[in-house]
Design a protein around this motif. Sequence first.
Motif, PDB file in Angstrom:
ATOM      1  N   ASP A 253       0.833  -1.189   0.000  1.00 47.28           N
ATOM      2  CA  ASP A 253       0.000   0.000   0.000  1.00 47.28           C
ATOM      3  C   ASP A 253       0.875   1.249   0.000  1.00 47.28           C
ATOM      4  OD1 ASP A 253      -3.019   0.800   0.477  1.00 47.28           O
ATOM      5  OD2 ASP A 253      -1.795   2.192   1.652  1.00 47.28           O
ATOM      6  N   ALA A 254       0.404   2.312  -0.684  1.00 50.32           N
ATOM      7  CA  ALA A 254       1.197   3.535  -0.796  1.00 50.32           C
ATOM      8  C   ALA A 254       1.479   4.163   0.561  1.00 50.32           C
ATOM      9  CB  ALA A 254       0.481   4.536  -1.697  1.00 50.32           C
ATOM     10  N   GLU A 255       0.592   3.967   1.520  1.00 53.75           N
ATOM     11  CA  GLU A 255       0.841   4.531   2.843  1.00 53.75           C
ATOM     12  C   GLU A 255       2.028   3.857   3.527  1.00 53.75           C
ATOM     13  OE1 GLU A 255      -2.617   4.569   5.274  1.00 53.75           O
ATOM     14  OE2 GLU A 255      -3.740   5.916   3.951  1.00 53.75           O
TER      15      GLU A 255
ATOM     16  N   PRO B  69       5.368   5.511   0.782  1.00 57.91           N
ATOM     17  CA  PRO B  69       4.944   6.630  -0.069  1.00 57.91           C
ATOM     18  C   PRO B  69       6.121   7.209  -0.858  1.00 57.91           C
ATOM     19  CG  PRO B  69       5.115   7.353   2.211  1.00 57.91           C
ATOM     20  CD  PRO B  69       5.419   5.884   2.209  1.00 57.91           C
TER      21      PRO B  69
ATOM     22  N   GLU C  41      -1.618   3.730  -8.705  1.00 56.96           N
ATOM     23  CA  GLU C  41      -2.992   3.479  -8.258  1.00 56.96           C
ATOM     24  C   GLU C  41      -3.076   3.257  -6.744  1.00 56.96           C
ATOM     25  OE1 GLU C  41      -5.351   0.977 -10.950  1.00 56.96           O
ATOM     26  OE2 GLU C  41      -3.571   0.882 -12.226  1.00 56.96           O
ATOM     27  N   ASN C  42      -2.518   4.197  -5.977  1.00 61.56           N
ATOM     28  CA  ASN C  42      -2.541   4.148  -4.511  1.00 61.56           C
ATOM     29  C   ASN C  42      -1.746   2.976  -3.940  1.00 61.56           C
ATOM     30  OD1 ASN C  42      -4.286   6.452  -4.311  1.00 61.56           O
ATOM     31  ND2 ASN C  42      -5.999   5.113  -4.869  1.00 61.56           N
ATOM     32  N   LYS C  43      -0.893   2.401  -4.758  1.00 60.15           N
ATOM     33  CA  LYS C  43       0.009   1.344  -4.313  1.00 60.15           C
ATOM     34  C   LYS C  43       1.437   1.737  -4.681  1.00 60.15           C
ATOM     35  CE  LYS C  43      -3.575  -1.080  -3.151  1.00 60.15           C
ATOM     36  NZ  LYS C  43      -3.954  -1.187  -1.718  1.00 60.15           N
ATOM     37  N   THR C  44       2.396   1.009  -4.136  1.00 57.02           N
ATOM     38  CA  THR C  44       3.788   1.156  -4.537  1.00 57.02           C
ATOM     39  C   THR C  44       4.339  -0.243  -4.796  1.00 57.02           C
ATOM     40  OG1 THR C  44       4.066   3.114  -3.136  1.00 57.02           O
ATOM     41  CG2 THR C  44       6.073   1.997  -3.874  1.00 57.02           C
TER      42      THR C  44
ATOM     43  N   ASP D  13     -13.842   9.528 -11.632  1.00 56.21           N
ATOM     44  CA  ASP D  13     -12.744   8.560 -11.498  1.00 56.21           C
ATOM     45  C   ASP D  13     -13.000   7.319 -12.355  1.00 56.21           C
ATOM     46  OD1 ASP D  13     -11.380  10.190  -9.786  1.00 56.21           O
ATOM     47  OD2 ASP D  13     -11.943   9.119  -7.961  1.00 56.21           O
TER      48      ASP D  13
END
Length: 609
Positions: free
Chosen positions: A264-266, A269, A292-295, A498
């Motif tokens: 997850d991007a959190e 980041p 897309e909110n991921k890494t 979106d």
Amino acid sequence: MAFSATTRQQNIERLQNETLDLLVIGGGITGAGVAIQSTAMNMKTGLIDMQDFAEGTSSRSTKLVHGGIRYLKTFDVGVVADTVKERAVVQGIAPHIPKPDPMLLPIYDETGATFDLFSVKVAMDLYDKLAEVKDPKFTNYTLSREEVLQREPQLNPKHLVGGGVYLDFRNNDARLVIENIKKAHENGGIMASHVKATGLLHDDDGRINGITAEDLLTGASFEIHARIVINTTGPWSDTIRKMDHTEKYQSQMRPTKGVHLVVDAEKLPVPQPTYFDSGDQDGRMIFVVPRENKTYFGTTDTDYHGDLKHPTVTQEDVDYLLEIVNRRFPTAKITLDDIEASWAGLRPLIAANGSSDYNGGNSGKISDKSLKEVIKVVDQFESQEASREDVESVLNDLETSLAEDKLSPSAVSRGSSLTSSPDGLLTLAGGKITDYRKMAAGAMALIAKILADKYDAHFNEINSKNLPVSGGDIDPHNVDATIAFYAKQGTDNGLTNDEALRIANMYGSNAARVFSLIGKVEPTHGLSLAETISLRYALDEEMTLTPVDYLLRRTNHLLFMRDTLDGLKDGVIATMADYLGWDAATVKAQTELLNQTIAESDLTALKQG
């Protein structure tokens, strides 16, 4: 134009009953590139793949269209020159797929480091000149240590001295393949997935004139006849060549495995793609890419000797990547349990070039003499005392250790190979995803010559640099505005912004066809309207046969939207069952296949220990 399960069955019947000008074995990016060009030349073309299109190597890359990052590390700017020019071509013919996404390269003062601040600036300036990057939004620049940490505060500050930023492009590898395949189908090509080549056929003169094949969905065996057969099976190239008993077989391929992990991007980041040395003095470099909110991050790039069809992520792969990423981002503290998705893929390296990390045959470093010559000519170019041609001449003559000074006679792009066996089997192998169009053009020149010389068959000449893929009818200089125009068709008909933008970005100029389904198909089995029309389009026009096809290769949902997958998968299976007429046993089998694929991506076996 319909390209569905029904189309597939019709195409298999045609493959059995018609003699082709060209049969392409392999539906990854290389075969897809050949098929789009041959069909545009009006050659009667068939293409088969034993799996789904792009299921092998071509959906398992780092998902970037490189312009030179992997090549700048050895200053092999001849490769950079080739690659950046070809990247611009790909962006022109598939403008909805590669998207500009500048890359950050942190520079560490460490033993064995690829770059220092001086060399990276020289490399980036050369890169921009070769790529003709002039837009101030994308020209390269350097960052101080403080500026790098301000941008990516989680980076390890120890030994960090600064950084460079230069243009690269993110990519959707599997979509690039399917858009080429769809265009070849629109041009009249006869394309079929899940058809396996089982043997080679010869005419009375001993020349290859087709293959024996098996429909892996029904078990039926049949013959396909063609004037020319080309093997574009990537890591499986040697497997096809081994079927040719008239040739003295010698292994050509040296596959390596790359691994990528998604969190997850959190948890990790990063504001932009980031690329750095492993720090282990092993010559490897690691990507960390937001999406897309991921890494996601990778790759390990190790020699591979296992099952070509099913490479997997091992505990060793995970340990290697987590150790490096946690060292570079020490506050992230990523563990195995944080990994939401993963993939492993094979790079079809040519054995002669196998020591190279980019398949171009160069694992050396620039010599001091050559570096001075490069710096001198760049300075002269800046002061208008040297021309662009002068710069390119110096670059093309660089002295490097362990380098391929020239392309081999059989290569159509660096690191690739185009060969013809004594009985006529063509094999196009190696190369990079960025080179796929160029490789195909080289193969088509030979194919056209053979057909003219041996069969007095002449076909239209084309400039494949101007041949858009399906969905690519977009001005490459006005992509964002065109995507917004298409997305408005979705929002005007009830989709969120979106949802509409996601569909427009995924399907390009075909988005209008997707949005036209609104009002014609009703959401069922709990799917949203946006998911319903996307799935229906994939079934109607993208030969989507399984839930894995759709969730992994047509949409990448399984990789980058794992947190919504469990609530979506049953609806996808049920909707596909209605459309394809599956019985209970098929539903059960497809559910098990999808769950198995998800578990493998989740690394469930490793997490359970």
